[in-house]
Write an enzyme that holds these catalytic residues in place. Structure first.
Site, short mmCIF file in Angstrom:
data_model
loop_
_atom_site.label_atom_id
_atom_site.label_comp_id
_atom_site.label_asym_id
_atom_site.label_seq_id
_atom_site.Cartn_x
_atom_site.Cartn_y
_atom_site.Cartn_z
N ARG A 73 -36.02 -24.02 10.81
CA ARG A 73 -35.85 -24.41 9.42
C ARG A 73 -34.75 -25.12 9.69
NH1 ARG A 73 -31.49 -19.42 9.56
NH2 ARG A 73 -30.48 -19.91 11.54
N GLU B 156 -26.95 -21.19 4.93
CA GLU B 156 -26.59 -21.83 5.52
C GLU B 156 -26.78 -23.03 5.09
OE1 GLU B 156 -26.32 -18.02 9.14
OE2 GLU B 156 -27.70 -19.04 9.55
N CYS C 263 -32.12 -41.07 2.47
CA CYS C 263 -30.69 -41.12 2.50
C CYS C 263 -29.76 -41.86 2.58
CB CYS C 263 -31.04 -39.30 3.35
SG CYS C 263 -32.02 -38.22 3.22
N GLU D 245 -23.70 -12.05 5.96
CA GLU D 245 -24.12 -11.46 7.01
C GLU D 245 -23.87 -11.10 8.21
OE1 GLU D 245 -27.09 -14.67 9.08
OE2 GLU D 245 -27.96 -14.53 7.21
N TRP E 34 -28.03 -15.92 20.03
CA TRP E 34 -28.06 -17.77 20.09
C TRP E 34 -26.31 -17.53 20.74
CZ3 TRP E 34 -23.80 -18.47 16.94
CH2 TRP E 34 -23.78 -17.82 15.79
N GLU F 180 -36.83 -14.96 16.87
CA GLU F 180 -35.09 -13.71 16.66
C GLU F 180 -35.53 -12.54 16.47
OE1 GLU F 180 -32.97 -16.21 12.98
OE2 GLU F 180 -34.59 -14.88 12.68
N HIS G 283 -32.57 -10.77 18.42
CA HIS G 283 -31.66 -10.75 17.71
C HIS G 283 -31.09 -9.14 17.18
CE1 HIS G 283 -28.67 -11.47 14.21
NE2 HIS G 283 -28.63 -12.84 14.94
#
Length: 691
Positions: free
Chosen positions: A119, A158, A168, A323, A331, A371, A374
């Site tokens: 991501r 995030e 860039c 969150e 992690w 995840e 998690h």
């Protein structure tokens, strides 16, 4: 200043409880989605962040849209009287887009373009990606603008990282041209490019920092990080264009982060700047509770600091915990489960420091991918008969009881200054100990004194006004911005107390050393000049003695300073700075400015700030007799005080407030006397009318 803020949306009447829900991963399991809605009621969950990474479920092929699943989820949440924080899915894009438009993929600092996957693997500058995200967001806004469940937009997820692609690079050069008035000589001077023959003769020669040279030209590094922040904000602003146009009544936010494994502010972006563009500050809070390097109470202090910083970004407006985990993450270096009682306590702490929500990542554990282990409210077993679900349901009940707290704020007379750009610059600086610079940790150590005493603190950035504070503390303010010294001088003249430390005012905004010496523009208000810093080895220490005879140990850094208009309150007892000032005071107008020339043991901070608090007549708004490790925080709306008393130890604690009785316990509805017992990791929330 105490006041009551409006809730994030008129439909919100209490605390938000719920979290990140990913039904798009379970579309082939409709019975599981049905079960989720049953469990939501049991957990008193009323708010869900949906569609955070749902792009491929909505647009499986370019131009082919599937909104039916999202329609169903939003309708079902509305039927239960719940709320939706609807996300724009730009945090991860579908594979068809990477295949057809490879320019959307991020290029790393080594100039190698990433493959599709993970991501946040996208270029913020890419015109195609900006076009695609805006098209998607417009469709979402058109479809759900009047939906009764929608209370907020969750923009991407995030934000962080950077891209070094050709697009860039050109954007960076354009940003620099604007900053330096298209004058390459100005840039060369600001970056001091005569060093190692780095001087540029053409804008085309400038590139973003590469892995082999990231510590060479510090001015470049600073400007690159500023550019990354500005470019990220610009991407965010591109995302919200259709949302502002079609849903001006719906607030927008994006979730900020912390730095780990230690609990510090996230430094990948300058949130001081970003916060100006969100309607509500939200952040993702994942402290490493029960670690092996720090006591629970010490970690709670660091969490409190970050909470107070993010609350202060919008002048005391309550923030949201977007969150957190009800148990463990997947992690950390060691993914430790929360001990019994810690989830409730850590949730109450977030509320105590200004949050109006407890939202989780994640509602249900995924079945596969990174995840799947998690922490989540609903475990793989899929029912409510788990320790974690019971903990979450208990927190849900607690939040129902704390509904009166929503919108209240904190009334602080003390401010600690934290500066993102100083954090960046000190991280680059090569004249200190590599492991002992610890800028954020130093700010947290000064904050500790007030946290332990139940005295509210705003953690502010240099752009904030100082009006209304009595005491402002700016530890290690290595970079002093243009105009900041005048603000401090006015504050002190008007009766304020200002405290600075070693390593203050060493450089300007492009990381060039101040030629008038340290503390640069603050020399007048502090009344001293600093000659050099002695960096001590870990086993070394030095002694300082107060004029009254008290002695303290200095460690890590000792600064050789000279008096101008200030007077010494303490001096060092050995080495080449023997008899030189260790603590000074400069009287200016109605106020005082203090300078601490070394990093000292905790008792020094305790004694110094006790003295200043006494002089300024600043006390805890609700004094509590308690043992070490008990934190007291107060939120108020000006009419009612909400007092949070929290035990961050594994021992039962007796807490008391002599002379006060008949206080209401919001968690039980009962009245309490002048003392009570707090279990390990226990908490109580008291309500007291000011009238």
């Amino acid at each position: 200043m105490s006041r009551r803020w409006n809730p994030v949306h008129p439909n919100v009447t209490g605390m938000l409880h719920g979290g990140d829900y990913n039904p798009d991963q379970w579309l082939d399991y409709p019975h599981i989605i049905d079960e989720d809605f049953r469990l939501m009621k049991l957990a008193s969950a009323n708010t869900f962040s949906v569609n955070i990474f749902g792009w491929s479920a909505i647009e499986p092929e370019e131009g082919v849209y599937r909104f039916e699943w999202l329609d169903s989820i939003m309708d079902r949440v509305a039927e239960q009287g719940g709320h939706i924080i609807l996300a724009t899915p730009s945090g991860a894009r579908p594979a068809w887009m990477s295949e057809k438009y490879p320019e959307v993929l991020r290029v790393e600092a080594n100039r190698v373009r990433n493959l599709h996957g993970v991501r946040h693997n996208h270029c913020f500058t890419s015109p195609i990606y900006r076009q695609k995200t805006q098209e998607m967001n417009r469709k979402l806004a058109e479809r759900y603008k009047e939906h009764p469940a929608l209370i907020m937009w969750h923009i991407s997820n995030e934000y962080g990282g950077w891209c070094h692609c050709d697009l860039c690079q050109e954007a960076f050069r354009g940003w620099l041209k604007n900053k330096y008035d298209h004058d390459l000589d100005k840039l060369n001077h600001a970056w001091w490019t005569g060093f190692w023959s780095h001087r540029y003769s053409s804008w085309s020669q400038i590139e973003s920092p590469a892995p082999h040279g990231e510590n060479q030209v510090h001015g470049m590094n600073l400007d690159w990080q500023r550019f990354v922040t500005d470019q990220t904000i610009d991407f965010y602003q591109n995302e919200i264009v259709p949302l502002r146009e079609l849903t001006p009544h719906i607030p927008v936010t994006t979730n900020f982060m912390g730095n780990y494994p230690h609990m510090r502010p996230f430094t990948g972006l300058n949130y001081e700047k970003f916060a100006k563009h969100v309607d509500v500050v939200t952040w993702d809070c994942y402290p490493p509770w029960h670690n092996d390097w720090q006591s629970t109470a010490s970690l709670a202090k660091d969490v409190g600091f970050v909470n107070d910083l993010y609350r202060s970004l919008k002048d005391g407006q309550p923030f949201l915990i977007m969150e957190c985990t009800p148990s463990l993450v997947n992690w950390h270096e060691v993914n430790k489960a929360k001990r019994a009682g810690m989830h409730k306590l850590s949730s109450i702490q977030s509320i105590a420091h200004g949050s109006d929500s407890i939202l989780y990542f994640q509602w249900r554990k995924g079945r596969g991918a990174s995840e799947k282990f998690h922490g989540a409210v609903v475990d793989h077993v899929g029912h409510e008969h788990t320790r974690v679900f019971r903990d979450v349901a208990e927190v849900g009940q607690v939040l129902n009881q704390l509904a009166p707290v929503v919108g209240s704020s904190m009334d602080a007379k003390v401010a600690i200054v934290y500066d993102w750009e100083t954090d960046w610059a000190i991280a680059d600086a090569q004249g200190f100990g590599k492991e002992t610079k610890q800028y954020a940790a130093t700010c947290q150590e000064h904050y500790r004194v007030f946290w332990e005493r139940g005295i509210p603190v705003d953690v502010i950035t240099p752009d904030k006004p100082l009006d209304g504070y009595k005491l402002v503390i700016a530890p290690m303010l290595y970079m002093v911005r243009e105009g900041y010294a005048a603000k401090v001088e006015s504050f002190v003249h008007s009766g304020g107390y200002f405290v600075a430390t070693y390593a203050t005012g060493m450089v300007n905004e492009t990381d060039l050393v101040n030629l008038e010496g340290s503390p640069g523009p603050l020399k007048k208000v502090l009344g001293i000049w600093a000659e050099e810093i002695d960096t001590l080895y870990p086993a070394e220490s030095r002694e300082l003695v107060m004029t009254g005879g008290a002695r303290y140990e200095a460690k890590d850094y000792v600064e050789l300073i000279h008096l101008e208009t200030a007077e010494a309150l303490a001096s060092f007892t050995s080495d080449f700075y023997k008899d030189k000032p260790a603590l000074t005071v400069n009287r200016l107008g109605e106020g005082k400015a203090f300078y601490i020339a070394s990093r000292n043991e905790t008792s020094f901070q305790d004694d110094l700030y006790e003295r200043l608090l006494d002089e300024l007549q600043i006390g805890a708004p609700f004094p509590v007799q308690a043992g070490k490790g008990v934190s007291v925080q107060v939120r108020t709306d000006g009419k009612t005080d909400y007092v949070f008393v929290m035990n961050f130890t594994e021992e039962q604690q007796t807490v008391g407030w002599p002379g006060r009785s008949g206080l209401a316990n919001l968690l039980t509805g009962e009245h309490v006397g002048e003392q009570l017992e707090l279990e390990p990791y226990g908490a109580v929330v008291l309500s007291q009318s000011r009238e």
